[in-house]
Structures are given as structure tokens and as C-alpha cells.
Write a protein that holds these residues in place. Structure first.
Motif, PDB file in Angstrom:
ATOM      1  N   UNK A   5       0.785  -1.220   0.000  1.00 49.71           N
ATOM      2  CA  UNK A   5       0.000   0.000   0.000  1.00 49.71           C
ATOM      3  C   UNK A   5       0.817   1.271   0.000  1.00 49.71           C
ATOM      4  N   UNK A   6       2.057   1.184  -0.468  1.00 47.41           N
ATOM      5  CA  UNK A   6       2.915   2.369  -0.464  1.00 47.41           C
ATOM      6  C   UNK A   6       2.290   3.515  -1.255  1.00 47.41           C
ATOM      7  N   UNK A   7       2.306   4.705  -0.665  1.00 46.74           N
ATOM      8  CA  UNK A   7       1.817   5.945  -1.271  1.00 46.74           C
ATOM      9  C   UNK A   7       0.296   5.963  -1.470  1.00 46.74           C
ATOM     10  N   UNK A   8      -0.408   5.005  -0.884  1.00 47.43           N
ATOM     11  CA  UNK A   8      -1.874   5.021  -0.906  1.00 47.43           C
ATOM     12  C   UNK A   8      -2.366   5.775   0.331  1.00 47.43           C
ATOM     13  N   UNK A   9      -3.382   6.586   0.171  1.00 46.16           N
ATOM     14  CA  UNK A   9      -3.949   7.335   1.292  1.00 46.16           C
ATOM     15  C   UNK A   9      -5.307   6.726   1.643  1.00 46.16           C
ATOM     16  N   UNK A  10      -5.423   6.235   2.866  1.00 47.01           N
ATOM     17  CA  UNK A  10      -6.641   5.557   3.318  1.00 47.01           C
ATOM     18  C   UNK A  10      -7.354   6.421   4.346  1.00 47.01           C
ATOM     19  N   UNK A  11      -8.608   6.718   4.091  1.00 43.08           N
ATOM     20  CA  UNK A  11      -9.439   7.429   5.062  1.00 43.08           C
ATOM     21  C   UNK A  11     -10.193   6.407   5.900  1.00 43.08           C
ATOM     22  N   UNK A  12      -9.988   6.441   7.213  1.00 47.92           N
ATOM     23  CA  UNK A  12     -10.695   5.571   8.138  1.00 47.92           C
ATOM     24  C   UNK A  12     -11.879   6.343   8.683  1.00 47.92           C
ATOM     25  N   UNK A  13     -13.101   5.960   8.273  1.00 51.06           N
ATOM     26  CA  UNK A  13     -14.315   6.603   8.762  1.00 51.06           C
ATOM     27  C   UNK A  13     -14.836   5.775   9.926  1.00 51.06           C
ATOM     28  N   UNK A  14     -14.687   6.287  11.146  1.00 53.05           N
ATOM     29  CA  UNK A  14     -14.974   5.452  12.316  1.00 53.05           C
ATOM     30  C   UNK A  14     -15.116   6.340  13.552  1.00 53.05           C
ATOM     31  N   UNK A  99      -5.826   9.161   6.790  1.00 54.35           N
ATOM     32  CA  UNK A  99      -6.715  10.305   6.967  1.00 54.35           C
ATOM     33  C   UNK A  99      -7.780   9.868   7.965  1.00 54.35           C
ATOM     34  N   UNK A 100      -7.892  10.598   9.059  1.00 52.59           N
ATOM     35  CA  UNK A 100      -8.756  10.221  10.187  1.00 52.59           C
ATOM     36  C   UNK A 100     -10.058  11.006  10.110  1.00 52.59           C
ATOM     37  N   UNK A 101     -11.166  10.297   9.784  1.00 50.37           N
ATOM     38  CA  UNK A 101     -12.469  10.946   9.670  1.00 50.37           C
ATOM     39  C   UNK A 101     -13.404  10.348  10.718  1.00 50.37           C
ATOM     40  N   UNK A 102     -13.755  11.139  11.698  1.00 52.09           N
ATOM     41  CA  UNK A 102     -14.613  10.660  12.784  1.00 52.09           C
ATOM     42  C   UNK A 102     -16.079  10.815  12.376  1.00 52.09           C
ATOM     43  N   UNK A 118     -19.181  12.968   6.627  1.00 52.43           N
ATOM     44  CA  UNK A 118     -17.830  12.434   6.528  1.00 52.43           C
ATOM     45  C   UNK A 118     -17.491  11.990   5.118  1.00 52.43           C
ATOM     46  N   UNK A 119     -18.415  11.293   4.463  1.00 57.62           N
ATOM     47  CA  UNK A 119     -18.164  10.841   3.095  1.00 57.62           C
ATOM     48  C   UNK A 119     -18.067  12.031   2.150  1.00 57.62           C
ATOM     49  N   UNK A 120     -18.948  13.014   2.342  1.00 58.75           N
ATOM     50  CA  UNK A 120     -18.905  14.209   1.486  1.00 58.75           C
ATOM     51  C   UNK A 120     -17.571  14.930   1.645  1.00 58.75           C
ATOM     52  N   UNK A 137      -0.875  12.816  -1.602  1.00 54.75           N
ATOM     53  CA  UNK A 137      -1.922  13.750  -1.997  1.00 54.75           C
ATOM     54  C   UNK A 137      -3.291  13.088  -1.992  1.00 54.75           C
ATOM     55  N   UNK A 138      -4.313  13.855  -1.664  1.00 51.31           N
ATOM     56  CA  UNK A 138      -5.691  13.409  -1.795  1.00 51.31           C
ATOM     57  C   UNK A 138      -6.056  12.242  -0.915  1.00 51.31           C
ATOM     58  N   UNK A 139      -7.071  11.495  -1.345  1.00 54.17           N
ATOM     59  CA  UNK A 139      -7.551  10.296  -0.656  1.00 54.17           C
ATOM     60  C   UNK A 139      -7.825   9.245  -1.721  1.00 54.17           C
ATOM     61  N   UNK A 140      -7.436   7.998  -1.461  1.00 50.67           N
ATOM     62  CA  UNK A 140      -7.625   6.919  -2.428  1.00 50.67           C
ATOM     63  C   UNK A 140      -8.696   5.912  -2.010  1.00 50.67           C
ATOM     64  N   UNK A 141      -8.742   5.596  -0.705  1.00 52.72           N
ATOM     65  CA  UNK A 141      -9.594   4.512  -0.208  1.00 52.72           C
ATOM     66  C   UNK A 141     -10.404   4.993   0.983  1.00 52.72           C
ATOM     67  N   UNK A 142     -11.677   4.595   1.044  1.00 52.36           N
ATOM     68  CA  UNK A 142     -12.509   4.824   2.225  1.00 52.36           C
ATOM     69  C   UNK A 142     -12.734   3.492   2.925  1.00 52.36           C
ATOM     70  N   UNK A 143     -12.416   3.427   4.213  1.00 48.34           N
ATOM     71  CA  UNK A 143     -12.697   2.246   5.032  1.00 48.34           C
ATOM     72  C   UNK A 143     -13.842   2.578   5.974  1.00 48.34           C
TER      73      UNK A 143
END
Length: 232
Positions: A5-14, A99-102, A118-120, A137-143
């Protein structure tokens, strides 16, 4: 298999993420005593944060939501944790940024407005230059390890993909985000929202029978299963 997952940006929605944890604060796990400032590390994993449960969260990603429930930290460690310097308990993509999205409260609950907000926010920032380095840069994945609940004794089949949250996931996919959602723990054929979204990668749980051999893995008894009842 070599996928880190190198250079991938993951947003954890939790429930938020304790990104001061040794498995989540940086990449090399050297001289990384926990620091309340997530940007203090030379190779920090955290790039941005947003609290969708608060009306006062900073839209520019500078907020760092706390996790007093522990669930978001558990999810983030499973997804992108480095496992600390011993490298024993490593996440699936230890090379990824956070990326930490509460979207869940400290009690673990939520409502559609929090999750939609959060998704928006992730859609709004899909190509954002966070200003920290060129590889995050940016966001690639939403968990998204959450879903709408039901009465455990009912025959509720779940959502057909038309809920507001599911439709927002489809919008996120259209924006270029890979959307991964938990299928739920009711132990039934039930697809909750947002796992019900047309474009979600919806994940059930397995029983690995205490072996590394994947050929004997089975569907965990407590985990939900699909497909969506209305259209298969």
C-alpha cells in the motif's frame, strides 16, 4: 505477496483514530515515542483529519479526532498499521497514509448525517494537496466499518442501495475513491447501508480455523452475508 500500500492514502471513517499509537504514528518505528502532535514525526502516517460529528470541525483537514472508543484505532491498525518495531502484528497495507475521519461518536453510535458529512468531506478532498509531501496527496480509499442496525429478531433484509448513505458511497466511487464497507455482524443474510451501495466492496468476516491455510476458511457464523435480497 509484496503489496504494502505504499503511497496510498486511506481514510478511516470510524470513531476516530489514536494515531499516536506506535503502529500508526510513523513508518519506520524508530525513536517514535508517542507524541500528541501527529505532524511531529519525520515520516508521519497521519496527513489529515476531520470530525464529522462536530459542527465546529475544521474543513481544511487540520483536526485530529480522538478515539475514546478504540474501534477506529483497531480498524486503522488492521488496515494500515506498521506493527511497531517488532513487525509482528502488521496491517494489510503498512505503507499507506492515514486520513482520520470521525463519523461515530465516542459511544460508537452515529446517524446518517454524520456519515454523510464524513463521506462528502472525503469527496471534497479526493485530490487535495495536504502540503506534507508529494506521495500522499488526496484520498484513495474509504474504510467504513459501520452500518445501519436492525432489530436482531426481525426479518429485515437490509437496504437495497437506495439509502442516502449508500447513494453517497456511489458518489464517492464516481469521484474516484475505492469504497470498502463492513457487511455487519448480525449473522444473517442482511446487507446494511452503506455496504448495500452498488459500488461498495462489501466485506464479510471469515473463520480461518486457526490455520494459515486459506483453503479451509469458512464464512464466520456471526457475519452477515449477501446478496441484496431485492435484486440478488
Amino acid at each position: 505477496m509484496g503489496y504494502r500500500g505504499d503511497e496510498v492514502v486511506v481514510a478511516i471513517l470510524d470513531t476516530g483514530v489514536d494515531n499516536e499509537h506506535r503502529s500508526l504514528n510513523d513508518f519506520d518505528d524508530m525513536n517514535d515515542d508517542p507524541d500528541l502532535d501527529p505532524t511531529s514525526y519525520s515520516d508521519a502516517k497521519w496527513v489529515a483529519g476531520y470530525d464529522a460529528t462536530s459542527a465546529f470541525s475544521n474543513q481544511n483537514g487540520e483536526d485530529d479526532p480522538d478515539d475514546t472508543a478504540g474501534h477506529g484505532t483497531h480498524v486503522a491498525s488492521t488496515a494500515i498499521g506498521t506493527g511497531s518495531s517488532d513487525r509482528i502484528f502488521v496491517g494489510v497495507a503498512p505503507g499507506s497514509y492515514l486520513v482520520d475521519v470521525k463519523v461515530l461518536t465516542d459511544a460508537g453510535g452515529s446517524n446518517a448525517q454524520y456519515t454523510i458529512n464524513g463521506i462528502q468531506w472525503t469527496i471534497n478532498n479526493v485530490d487535495e494537496d495536504w502540503g506534507n509531501n508529494d506521495s500522499s496527496d488526496g484520498i484513495d480509499v474509504l474504510s467504513m466499518s459501520f452500518g445501519n442496525v436492525n432489530n436482531p429478531n426481525s426479518d429485515d433484509p437490509g437496504d437495497n442501495g437506495s439509502s442516502a448513505e449508500a447513494r453517497m458511497v456511489d458518489e464517492a466511487s464516481d469521484a474516484g475513491l475505492v469504497c470498502v464497507a463492513a457487511l455487519g455482524n448480525d449473522g444473517k443474510r442482511r446487507v446494511p447501508s452503506p455496504a448495500s451501495a452498488d459500488t461498495a466492496i462489501s466485506i464479510a468476516a471469515i473463520d480461518e480455523r486457526d490455520t494459515h491455510d486459506r483453503s479451509d476458511d469458512t464464512h464466520a457464523s456471526y457475519s452477515n452475508s449477501g446478496p441484496r435480497e431485492d435484486d440478488g
